[in-house]
Design an enzyme around this catalytic site. Structure first.
Site, PDB file in Angstrom:
ATOM      1  N   LYS A  58       0.843  -1.200   0.000  1.00  0.00           N
ATOM      2  CA  LYS A  58       0.000   0.000   0.000  1.00  0.00           C
ATOM      3  C   LYS A  58       0.876   1.248   0.000  1.00  0.00           C
ATOM      4  O   LYS A  58       1.536   1.556   0.990  1.00  0.00           O
ATOM      5  CB  LYS A  58      -0.905   0.044   1.239  1.00  0.00           C
ATOM      6  N   GLU A  83      10.095   0.652  10.416  1.00  0.00           N
ATOM      7  CA  GLU A  83      11.104   1.699  10.208  1.00  0.00           C
ATOM      8  C   GLU A  83      10.383   3.014  10.445  1.00  0.00           C
ATOM      9  O   GLU A  83       9.614   3.467   9.598  1.00  0.00           O
ATOM     10  CB  GLU A  83      11.659   1.564   8.786  1.00  0.00           C
ATOM     11  N   CYS A 102      13.440  10.236   7.248  1.00  0.00           N
ATOM     12  CA  CYS A 102      13.490   9.757   8.635  1.00  0.00           C
ATOM     13  C   CYS A 102      14.902   9.893   9.189  1.00  0.00           C
ATOM     14  O   CYS A 102      15.089  10.033  10.387  1.00  0.00           O
ATOM     15  CB  CYS A 102      13.008   8.313   8.688  1.00  0.00           C
ATOM     16  N   GLU A 152       9.728  14.878  15.781  1.00  0.00           N
ATOM     17  CA  GLU A 152      10.111  14.825  14.371  1.00  0.00           C
ATOM     18  C   GLU A 152       9.291  15.852  13.579  1.00  0.00           C
ATOM     19  O   GLU A 152       8.071  15.726  13.463  1.00  0.00           O
ATOM     20  CB  GLU A 152       9.847  13.418  13.822  1.00  0.00           C
TER      21      GLU A 152
HETATM   22  P1  NAD Z   1       1.933   7.912   8.521  1.00  0.00           P
HETATM   23  O1  NAD Z   1       2.852   7.123   9.341  1.00  0.00           O
HETATM   24  O2  NAD Z   1       0.551   8.121   9.065  1.00  0.00           O
HETATM   25  O3  NAD Z   1       1.760   7.276   7.059  1.00  0.00           O
HETATM   26  C1  NAD Z   1       2.651   6.355   6.486  1.00  0.00           C
HETATM   27  C2  NAD Z   1       1.883   5.233   5.810  1.00  0.00           C
HETATM   28  O4  NAD Z   1       1.087   4.565   6.778  1.00  0.00           O
HETATM   29  C3  NAD Z   1       0.895   5.697   4.730  1.00  0.00           C
HETATM   30  O5  NAD Z   1       0.867   4.741   3.687  1.00  0.00           O
HETATM   31  C4  NAD Z   1      -0.425   5.698   5.454  1.00  0.00           C
HETATM   32  O6  NAD Z   1      -1.527   5.545   4.597  1.00  0.00           O
HETATM   33  C5  NAD Z   1      -0.278   4.500   6.360  1.00  0.00           C
HETATM   34  N1  NAD Z   1      -1.144   4.500   7.544  1.00  0.00           N
HETATM   35  C6  NAD Z   1      -1.670   5.557   8.211  1.00  0.00           C
HETATM   36  N2  NAD Z   1      -2.414   5.132   9.240  1.00  0.00           N
HETATM   37  C7  NAD Z   1      -2.378   3.790   9.233  1.00  0.00           C
HETATM   38  C8  NAD Z   1      -2.943   2.779  10.071  1.00  0.00           C
HETATM   39  N3  NAD Z   1      -3.729   3.072  11.117  1.00  0.00           N
HETATM   40  N4  NAD Z   1      -2.668   1.495   9.790  1.00  0.00           N
HETATM   41  C9  NAD Z   1      -1.873   1.165   8.754  1.00  0.00           C
HETATM   42  N5  NAD Z   1      -1.327   2.068   7.924  1.00  0.00           N
HETATM   43  C10 NAD Z   1      -1.568   3.371   8.162  1.00  0.00           C
HETATM   44  O7  NAD Z   1       2.617   9.274   8.238  1.00  0.00           O
HETATM   45  P2  NAD Z   1       1.947  10.626   7.742  1.00  0.00           P
HETATM   46  O8  NAD Z   1       0.670  10.941   8.441  1.00  0.00           O
HETATM   47  O9  NAD Z   1       1.868  10.538   6.315  1.00  0.00           O
HETATM   48  O10 NAD Z   1       3.023  11.665   8.276  1.00  0.00           O
HETATM   49  C11 NAD Z   1       3.003  12.108   9.635  1.00  0.00           C
HETATM   50  C12 NAD Z   1       4.384  12.202  10.192  1.00  0.00           C
HETATM   51  O11 NAD Z   1       5.002  10.923  10.160  1.00  0.00           O
HETATM   52  C13 NAD Z   1       5.358  13.044   9.390  1.00  0.00           C
HETATM   53  O12 NAD Z   1       5.215  14.380   9.619  1.00  0.00           O
HETATM   54  C14 NAD Z   1       6.661  12.495   9.849  1.00  0.00           C
HETATM   55  O13 NAD Z   1       7.030  13.036  11.086  1.00  0.00           O
HETATM   56  C15 NAD Z   1       6.380  11.035   9.996  1.00  0.00           C
HETATM   57  N6  NAD Z   1       6.803  10.257   8.817  1.00  0.00           N
HETATM   58  C16 NAD Z   1       7.925   9.542   8.927  1.00  0.00           C
HETATM   59  C17 NAD Z   1       8.375   8.820   7.846  1.00  0.00           C
HETATM   60  C18 NAD Z   1       9.631   8.028   7.907  1.00  0.00           C
HETATM   61  O14 NAD Z   1      10.171   7.652   6.868  1.00  0.00           O
HETATM   62  N7  NAD Z   1      10.123   7.713   9.075  1.00  0.00           N
HETATM   63  C19 NAD Z   1       7.665   8.823   6.663  1.00  0.00           C
HETATM   64  C20 NAD Z   1       6.488   9.548   6.580  1.00  0.00           C
HETATM   65  C21 NAD Z   1       6.074  10.249   7.686  1.00  0.00           C
END
Ligand code: NAD
Length: 487
Positions: free
Chosen positions: A172, A247, A281, A381
């Site tokens: 996904k 991760e 990250c 972060e």
């Molecule tokens: P997120 O963690 O919510 O999203 C990442 C992925 O997880 C997306 O594909 C999303 O659809 C999915 N997801 C969201 N909720 C889920 C759930 N309940 N169950 C399973 N999958 C789910 O991140 P975001 O909201 O897009 O970003 C928020 C913050 O997260 C950012 O500001 C940043 O601080 C952090 N972030 C970190 C990384 C990293 O590489 N470490 C990447 C993206 C975001």
């Protein structure tokens, strides 16, 4: 441009017919409407993956590898198209998409293509008369949930080892950046991947993502994203005790000692935080400077930050594009307010640019000197072009600040003192340490974190281990009769 779900080797609409617009972060215009997977689509993808699994696992490992090698070649052949699509959907400057995202994606698939037939078990010395050996078997059907910061590259980090090890996948992408992973799915078919082995489902996190994490017929979930979502996935996965690889977030310490090569440290620190608009990250988002060099360092670093060329990602000269969504831009700008409230000194940036870029998701390179390393902006972060600066006088203090977060993903240090470098590499609580460099990544080198940065390792042979389970096989080679219950 592909904008449907990819299930069982075909592009299809969502069962519900639902779609979500994917936007160009340069001006928030709609690129295309993309099908949004719901539970029924996840079920269909999991079923297709299970049907494909026996033949995929029975295929010679070298032949599985050959498909990944062909995919790598196809990515090279379609490099310009993929770079354009990635820049359009994410806001990555086109020179980064061309120079980093696309070639690294090809290199990662090539690495794991070559790795497919290198997986081997052990022969273990046990009691006489018995042969004991281990098999490394694929897990079966795995779920992969990826974020929006490097959507193309993460297809290779996730699919590469999973496929090389013989798994089938339901992947996904993030709902706001689905376009390049759908194109990779299409190229995988062209490379000869059997139908159903990879299924790509754009969809909302709390619906499709959550259901993948809960699904009883998925054996493992590999996730990259925020720590809060990672924690939700841990809870959702409990039903069938699925294996997890997480991760998560980071708040990378980047220490500059007084004996460092300042020019290298300044350039490296800018790369550490401003590449990909800080949406990484492993970004070096905590700059920890020795008091004695702090003023000179900051004067030059701030001048560099002010000179970064912000602009349309599709423009060849752009060094920093927009953040990937308006919501995220607002979140990052919210942290500027938090910094001010806590007495932080905004040395540059701290706002969206005016003029031609005002309709996009842009944030100027932002350098904030904080009062205390425990302040919120120095702990949470931010995930943007936003670096917090703090100073130290002793090595002990530097280490205390570096280790003073709940995260532990990437960390860097700049020094010419070998003993100090070795000591910090040992004592920093971090999955990766860069000495006199920052943010180096290679498909052969393990990548992952400790603490709230998650667990498990991507890349290298470690990644192949993550996508396999070990079976121990005992052979009674001397046909011994068990001594107990002998009649
Ligand atoms: P997120 O963690 O919510 O999203 C990442 C992925 O997880 C997306 O594909 C999303 O659809 C999915 N997801 C969201 N909720 C889920 C759930 N309940 N169950 C399973 N999958 C789910 O991140 P975001 O909201 O897009 O970003 C928020 C913050 O997260 C950012 O500001 C940043 O601080 C952090 N972030 C970190 C990384 C990293 O590489 N470490 C990447 C993206 C975001």
């Amino acid at each position: 441009m592909r904008n449907q779900l990819f299930i069982n080797g075909r592009f299809v609409n969502a069962a519900s017919g639902e779609t979500l617009a994917t936007l160009n972060p340069h001006d928030n215009s709609t690129i295309t409407e993309v099908a949004m997977a719901g539970k029924a689509d996840v079920d269909a993808a999991v079923l297709a993956a299970h049907k494909a699994a026996p033949a995929w696992q029975a295929m010679a490992a070298m032949d599985r590898g050959r498909i990944l090698l062909r995919l790598a070649d196809l990515i090279d052949q379609h490099a310009e198209e993929l770079a354009w699509l990635e820049s359009l959907d994410t806001g990555h400057p086109i020179r980064d998409s061309r120079g980093l995202d696309v070639p690294r994606t090809a290199v990662n698939f090539r690495y794991f293509g070559g790795m497919a037939d290198k997986l081997q078990g052990d022969q273990i010395p046990v009691e006489t008369g018995f042969l004991n050996y281990t098999l490394r078997e694929p897990i079966g059907v795995v779920g992969q949930i990826v974020p929006w910061n490097f959507p193309l590259m993460f297809t290779s980090w996730k699919l590469g080892p999973a496929l090389a090890a013989g798994n089938c996948v339901v992947l996904k992408p993030a709902e706001i950046t689905p376009l390049t992973s759908l194109r990779v799915a299409e190229l995988l078919s062209e490379a000869g991947l059997p139908d159903g082995v990879v299924n790509v489902l754009p969809g909302l996190g709390h619906i499709a993502g959550q259901y993948i994490a809960e699904h009883e017929d998925i054996g493992k979930v590999a996730f990259t994203g925020s720590t809060a979502t990672g924690q939700r996935i841990v809870q959702a996965s409990a039903g069938n005790l699925k294996k997890l690889q997480l991760e998560l977030g980071g708040k990378g310490a980047n220490i500059v000692f007084e004996d460092a090569n300042l020019t290298a440290a300044i350039n490296g620190s800018a790369w550490a935080i401003f590449h990909n608009q800080g949406q990484a990250c492993i970004a070096g988002s905590r700059l920890i400077l020795h008091e004695r060099i702090a003023d000179e360092f900051l004067e030059r670093f701030v001048a560099l930050a002010r000179s970064v060329r912000l602009g349309n990602p599709l423009d060849d000269t752009t060094e920093m594009g927009p953040l990937t969504s308006a919501m995220h831009r607002d979140r990052v700008l919210g942290y500027v307010d938090v910094a001010r409230e806590q007495g932080g000194d905004i040395l540059c940036g701290g706002k969206a640019p005016a003029g031609a870029l005002a309709n996009g998701c842009y944030v100027e390179p932002t350098v904030v000197r904080v009062k205390d390393w425990r302040d919120r902006v120095a702990q949470e972060e931010v995930f943007g072009p936003f670096v917090t600066v703090m100073t130290f006088t002793t090595d002990e203090e530097a280490l205390q600040i570096a280790n003073g977060t709940e995260y532990g993903l990437g960390a860097g240090l700049w020094t010419n003192n070998l003993q100090r470098a070795r000591r910090f590499a040992r004592d920093m609580r971090s999955g990766m340490v860069w000495i006199n460099s920052y943010k180096r990544v290679n498909p052969a080198s393990p990548f992952g974190g400790v603490g709230k940065s998650g667990y498990g390792r991507e890349m290298g042979f470690e990644a192949m281990r993550e996508y396999t389970q070990v079976k121990s096989v005992w052979v009674n080679v001397d046909a011994q009769v068990p001594p107990h219950f002998k009649r």
